[in-house]
Design an enzyme around this catalytic site. Sequence first.
Site, PDB file in Angstrom:
ATOM      1  N   PHE A 262       0.952  -1.319   0.341  1.00  0.00           N
ATOM      2  CA  PHE A 262       0.026   0.074   0.423  1.00  0.00           C
ATOM      3  C   PHE A 262       0.479   1.444   0.000  1.00  0.00           C
ATOM      4  CE2 PHE A 262       0.731  -1.992   4.298  1.00  0.00           C
ATOM      5  CZ  PHE A 262       1.010  -0.506   4.939  1.00  0.00           C
TER       6      PHE A 262
ATOM      7  N   ASN B 205      -7.222   7.238   7.845  1.00  0.00           N
ATOM      8  CA  ASN B 205      -6.958   6.901   9.390  1.00  0.00           C
ATOM      9  C   ASN B 205      -6.738   8.021  10.204  1.00  0.00           C
ATOM     10  OD1 ASN B 205      -4.425   6.955   9.199  1.00  0.00           O
ATOM     11  ND2 ASN B 205      -3.938   4.910  10.147  1.00  0.00           N
TER      12      ASN B 205
ATOM     13  N   HIS C   4      -1.319  10.999  12.443  1.00  0.00           N
ATOM     14  CA  HIS C   4      -0.604  10.608  11.788  1.00  0.00           C
ATOM     15  C   HIS C   4      -0.264  10.988  13.463  1.00  0.00           C
ATOM     16  CE1 HIS C   4       3.913   9.596  12.181  1.00  0.00           C
ATOM     17  NE2 HIS C   4       4.098  10.498  12.068  1.00  0.00           N
TER      18      HIS C   4
HETATM   19  P1  ADP Z   1       0.795   4.962  12.849  1.00  0.00           P
HETATM   20  O1  ADP Z   1       0.324   5.516  11.359  1.00  0.00           O
HETATM   21  O2  ADP Z   1      -0.184   4.107  13.020  1.00  0.00           O
HETATM   22  O3  ADP Z   1       1.991   5.223  12.859  1.00  0.00           O
HETATM   23  P2  ADP Z   1       2.467   3.301  10.017  1.00  0.00           P
HETATM   24  O4  ADP Z   1       3.348   3.702  10.750  1.00  0.00           O
HETATM   25  O5  ADP Z   1       2.756   1.131  10.821  1.00  0.00           O
HETATM   26  O6  ADP Z   1       1.144   3.427  11.205  1.00  0.00           O
HETATM   27  O7  ADP Z   1       0.904   2.927   8.822  1.00  0.00           O
HETATM   28  C1  ADP Z   1       1.329   4.814   8.374  1.00  0.00           C
HETATM   29  C2  ADP Z   1       0.137   4.243   7.193  1.00  0.00           C
HETATM   30  O8  ADP Z   1       0.196   3.825   6.541  1.00  0.00           O
HETATM   31  C3  ADP Z   1      -0.900   4.318   8.412  1.00  0.00           C
HETATM   32  O9  ADP Z   1      -1.466   5.596   9.682  1.00  0.00           O
HETATM   33  C4  ADP Z   1      -1.482   4.368   7.177  1.00  0.00           C
HETATM   34  O10 ADP Z   1      -2.844   5.966   6.691  1.00  0.00           O
HETATM   35  C5  ADP Z   1      -1.695   3.253   6.617  1.00  0.00           C
HETATM   36  N1  ADP Z   1      -1.351   1.912   6.758  1.00  0.00           N
HETATM   37  C6  ADP Z   1      -1.181   1.775   6.940  1.00  0.00           C
HETATM   38  N2  ADP Z   1      -1.275  -0.089   7.070  1.00  0.00           N
HETATM   39  C7  ADP Z   1      -2.632   0.113   6.260  1.00  0.00           C
HETATM   40  C8  ADP Z   1      -2.918  -0.973   5.204  1.00  0.00           C
HETATM   41  N3  ADP Z   1      -2.824  -2.040   6.045  1.00  0.00           N
HETATM   42  N4  ADP Z   1      -3.594  -0.656   4.538  1.00  0.00           N
HETATM   43  C9  ADP Z   1      -3.534   0.612   3.698  1.00  0.00           C
HETATM   44  N5  ADP Z   1      -2.439   1.337   4.026  1.00  0.00           N
HETATM   45  C10 ADP Z   1      -2.111   1.656   5.922  1.00  0.00           C
END
Ligand code: ADP
Length: 156
Positions: A57, A112, A115
């Site tokens: 992704f 979501n 950040h």
């Molecule tokens: P966080 O934002 O909770 O720190 P990550 O750094 O793992 O998490 O991921 C960065 C961003 O990538 C997430 O906030 C989300 O927008 C996107 N993301 C994470 N996992 C997925 C997924 N399985 N499918 C699509 N987008 C994802």
Amino acid sequence: MERSLVIIKPDAVNRDLIGRIIARLEEKGLKIVAMKMEKLHPYKLKDHYAHLKDKPFYEEIIKYMSSIPSILLVIEGKQAVEVVRKMIGPTQGREAPSGTIRGDFSVSNQSNLVHASDSTETAQKEIERFFKAEELHEYQKMNFDWIYSKDEKSLK
Ligand code: ADP
């Protein structure tokens, strides 16, 4: 006091959630020391999301995050990094508990809304990536004495 980088992402901007998200941070007692709107350039996002470059992704999040402007903030408070991460909740919107920002407003893995830095080391790097030193403000807030005890104010 500690600092954390927060990005109110394009989906939150599009869904009129900027005010509600900022209100939650303020209501908690956190202090905003920098804030701006910026359409994030893919080159900055590639740096920011370098830890995800092998994920399927990855290209999609760069597109989504650079599609329209985001709101960027630097938030200050005692243990601000941990406090803000708890407030936003886990990454996946459908799994995030109610009461967290993602849990209350997101049903998506990607979209979501927010950040927030995940450690004090990344916070420092992320703040430097998105803000110039002169954009960070040092100021006293009237309510400071009511938000922390005397002991807490003198600790990190
Ligand atoms: P966080 O934002 O909770 O720190 P990550 O750094 O793992 O998490 O991921 C960065 C961003 O990538 C997430 O906030 C989300 O927008 C996107 N993301 C994470 N996992 C997925 C997924 N399985 N499918 C699509 N987008 C994802």
